[in-house]
Design a protein around this motif. Structure first.
Motif, PDB file in Angstrom:
ATOM      1  N   THR A  46       1.950   1.706  -3.856  1.00 37.03           N
ATOM      2  CA  THR A  46       0.675   2.625  -4.689  1.00 37.03           C
ATOM      3  C   THR A  46       1.033   3.633  -4.587  1.00 37.03           C
ATOM      4  O   THR A  46       0.879   4.223  -4.893  1.00 37.03           O
ATOM      5  CB  THR A  46      -0.182   0.972  -4.056  1.00 37.03           C
ATOM      6  OG1 THR A  46       0.035   0.223  -4.373  1.00 37.03           O
ATOM      7  CG2 THR A  46      -1.108   1.912  -4.751  1.00 37.03           C
ATOM      8  N   ARG A  47       0.645   3.669  -2.803  1.00 39.28           N
ATOM      9  CA  ARG A  47       0.890   5.488  -2.704  1.00 39.28           C
ATOM     10  C   ARG A  47       1.788   6.570  -3.269  1.00 39.28           C
ATOM     11  O   ARG A  47       1.368   7.893  -3.712  1.00 39.28           O
ATOM     12  CB  ARG A  47       0.305   6.028  -1.187  1.00 39.28           C
ATOM     13  CG  ARG A  47      -0.012   7.145  -0.535  1.00 39.28           C
ATOM     14  CD  ARG A  47      -0.527   6.702   0.738  1.00 39.28           C
ATOM     15  NE  ARG A  47       0.820   6.885   1.429  1.00 39.28           N
ATOM     16  CZ  ARG A  47       1.933   7.492   2.370  1.00 39.28           C
ATOM     17  NH1 ARG A  47       2.199   8.923   1.412  1.00 39.28           N
ATOM     18  NH2 ARG A  47       2.769   7.247   3.054  1.00 39.28           N
ATOM     19  N   VAL A  48       3.476   6.128  -2.507  1.00 41.18           N
ATOM     20  CA  VAL A  48       4.189   6.746  -3.584  1.00 41.18           C
ATOM     21  C   VAL A  48       4.596   7.140  -4.774  1.00 41.18           C
ATOM     22  O   VAL A  48       4.759   7.593  -5.154  1.00 41.18           O
ATOM     23  CB  VAL A  48       5.170   6.916  -2.261  1.00 41.18           C
ATOM     24  CG1 VAL A  48       6.694   6.641  -2.954  1.00 41.18           C
ATOM     25  CG2 VAL A  48       5.111   7.108  -0.775  1.00 41.18           C
ATOM     26  N   ASP A  85       0.082   7.037  -6.720  1.00 37.61           N
ATOM     27  CA  ASP A  85      -0.778   7.506  -7.078  1.00 37.61           C
ATOM     28  C   ASP A  85       0.162   9.018  -7.077  1.00 37.61           C
ATOM     29  O   ASP A  85      -0.463  10.482  -7.014  1.00 37.61           O
ATOM     30  CB  ASP A  85      -1.169   7.242  -5.033  1.00 37.61           C
ATOM     31  CG  ASP A  85      -2.328   6.332  -5.047  1.00 37.61           C
ATOM     32  OD1 ASP A  85      -2.290   5.783  -6.132  1.00 37.61           O
ATOM     33  OD2 ASP A  85      -2.527   6.137  -3.806  1.00 37.61           O
ATOM     34  N   ARG A  86       1.025   8.739  -6.592  1.00 36.24           N
ATOM     35  CA  ARG A  86       2.217  10.339  -7.476  1.00 36.24           C
ATOM     36  C   ARG A  86       2.189  10.421  -8.701  1.00 36.24           C
ATOM     37  O   ARG A  86       3.291  11.339  -8.619  1.00 36.24           O
ATOM     38  CB  ARG A  86       3.261  10.526  -5.820  1.00 36.24           C
ATOM     39  CG  ARG A  86       2.741  10.447  -4.680  1.00 36.24           C
ATOM     40  CD  ARG A  86       4.341  10.122  -3.484  1.00 36.24           C
ATOM     41  NE  ARG A  86       5.134  11.741  -4.023  1.00 36.24           N
ATOM     42  CZ  ARG A  86       4.653  12.443  -3.339  1.00 36.24           C
ATOM     43  NH1 ARG A  86       4.293  12.759  -2.288  1.00 36.24           N
ATOM     44  NH2 ARG A  86       5.953  13.508  -3.730  1.00 36.24           N
ATOM     45  N   ALA A 143       0.681  -1.110   0.305  1.00 39.33           N
ATOM     46  CA  ALA A 143       0.005   0.185  -0.740  1.00 39.33           C
ATOM     47  C   ALA A 143       1.272   0.869   0.181  1.00 39.33           C
ATOM     48  O   ALA A 143       0.688   2.339  -0.434  1.00 39.33           O
ATOM     49  CB  ALA A 143      -0.739   0.222   1.511  1.00 39.33           C
ATOM     50  N   LEU A 144       1.953   1.039   0.720  1.00 41.32           N
ATOM     51  CA  LEU A 144       3.068   2.436   1.022  1.00 41.32           C
ATOM     52  C   LEU A 144       3.542   2.443  -0.117  1.00 41.32           C
ATOM     53  O   LEU A 144       3.275   3.550  -1.256  1.00 41.32           O
ATOM     54  CB  LEU A 144       4.335   2.396   1.735  1.00 41.32           C
ATOM     55  CG  LEU A 144       5.526   3.261   1.723  1.00 41.32           C
ATOM     56  CD1 LEU A 144       4.279   4.534   2.427  1.00 41.32           C
ATOM     57  CD2 LEU A 144       5.948   2.716   2.877  1.00 41.32           C
TER      58      LEU A 144
END
Length: 365
Positions: free
Chosen positions: A140-142, A145-146, A137-138
């Motif tokens: 994917t977010r960094v 999603d960025r 999840a980390l």
């Protein structure tokens, strides 16, 4: 993991390297009497190149501006050198890193037609473009999603440009090697070619670095040395960049850098097996253990793990976590990661700076 040491604490371009770390330029000068020379891009914040090397020239932050002149400077440096003192020379080229500047320079709306290229001539998408094998999840977010993913159409154009930059650096490398071959130093100089990171290039839909997938984490490693290194020999065992310095030290006839845990690569050229794995990490607080057949990836504070059988799945599309047929191999790789982490010696402030920077993420390439 419970123990997340970092021996350098350097995750991003703006994080300075600890002054406690050994320096290969100084080490070869002090231990072997070498002239340490540096040409090209310097990218170690907080560390002055002239304290470690005899600076011949600084590079340019754009490879197309700096790499071509660097070939001529290399030739002049070799031809004008008259000292009998042995030398260690770094020729630091930037490309194909210009792909980063290209994409950040407003290229997002470009099409093949805009640059006069037939769309049929663009490289195809990687077959694993859509693969997302149970990512952290980390991560994917960094990373996702960025904005580190691309559309299919733009990915093909991106790959076309990336290949052009590779052609440029290939030409510069050819000029550098030609200059050495024509110099008086050709018969007693070892050449090591490597890089600091790979490129996502659309594999798993990603661009840029800071991924532990093969596209971004695999780099070239070529050694050439008349009478020292067997010509044409290929070593299949996994190695990592931390072995470059001890290998150069052994070739130079000096002890390895103090505190350096990685082995020299030279015994592997004589049939040795090395340590059997490569280790790596990225700024999203992920760490990787890569063996001949498998890759294991784990993220700090995240239960998500990735385990790939690279012999059967070289494009890393199938996460084998939970597959009973590979359970024993998974446990072996978890153990290798724990043992490698336990061997690390933490540099003061490194762990703190590592966690703070990694949690924020970065758009930096």
């Amino acid at each position: 993991t419970g123990r997340y040491c970092s021996e350098t604490g350097v995750l991003l371009n703006g994080v300075p390297m600890s002054a406690e770390l050994p320096d290969v330029g100084v080490w070869l000068r002090e231990q072997g009497g070498y002239d340490s020379l540096y040409l090209g891009k310097w990218h170690v914040p907080g560390w002055r190149v002239m304290d470690s090397f005899k600076l011949t020239t600084m590079g340019h932050l754009i490879g197309l501006q700096g790499d071509l002149p660097l070939a001529a400077i290399t030739r002049a440096t070799l031809n004008q050198r008259t000292s009998k003192t042995p030398f260690f020379m770094t020729v630091s080229l930037l490309n194909p890193h210009d792909i980063c500047s290209w994409i950040k320079g407003g290229s997002g709306g470009l099409t093949a037609e805009d640059i006069g290229v037939d769309p049929a001539e663009l490289p195809p998408l990687p077959s694993n473009f859509e693969a997302r094998p149970q990512e952290s999840a980390l991560f994917t977010r960094v990373k996702r999603d960025r904005g580190f993913t691309m559309s299919p159409e733009f990915t093909r154009l991106f790959r076309w440009y990336y290949h052009r930059y590779i052609e440029v650096v290939d030409g510069v490398l050819g000029s550098v090697l030609e200059a050495l071959a024509e110099s008086r130093w050709a018969d007693n100089t070892v050449v090591c070619l490597t890089s600091d990171h790979g490129e996502g290039e659309g594999y798993h839909g990603l661009k840029f670095k800071s991924s532990l997938y093969e596209a971004a984490s695999t780099v070239p490693m070529l050694l050439h040395g008349p009478g020292r290194i067997p010509k044409g020999q290929v070593v299949e065992a996994p190695i990592d960049a931390t072995s470059v310095a001890p290998t150069l030290c052994e070739l130079a006839g000096v002890p390895s850098l103090p505190g350096c845990l990685a082995p020299s690569l030279l015994p592997m050229l004589d049939g040795g097996v090395g340590r059997g794995f490569a280790a790596s990490q990225n700024l999203v607080e992920g760490r990787m253990i890569r063996t001949a057949a498998y890759k294991y990836v784990a993220y700090r504070g995240d239960e998500a793990e990735q385990f790939f059988h690279l012999d059967a799945d070289p494009l890393e599309t199938l996460n084998l976590l939970g597959d009973s047929a590979h359970a024993s191999a998974l446990q072996d790789h978890r153990r290798l990661l724990r043992e490698w982490e336990a061997s690390l010696v933490n540099v003061p402030e490194a762990a703190k700076s590592y966690a703070e920077v990694a949690r924020k993420g970065s758009d930096e390439e």
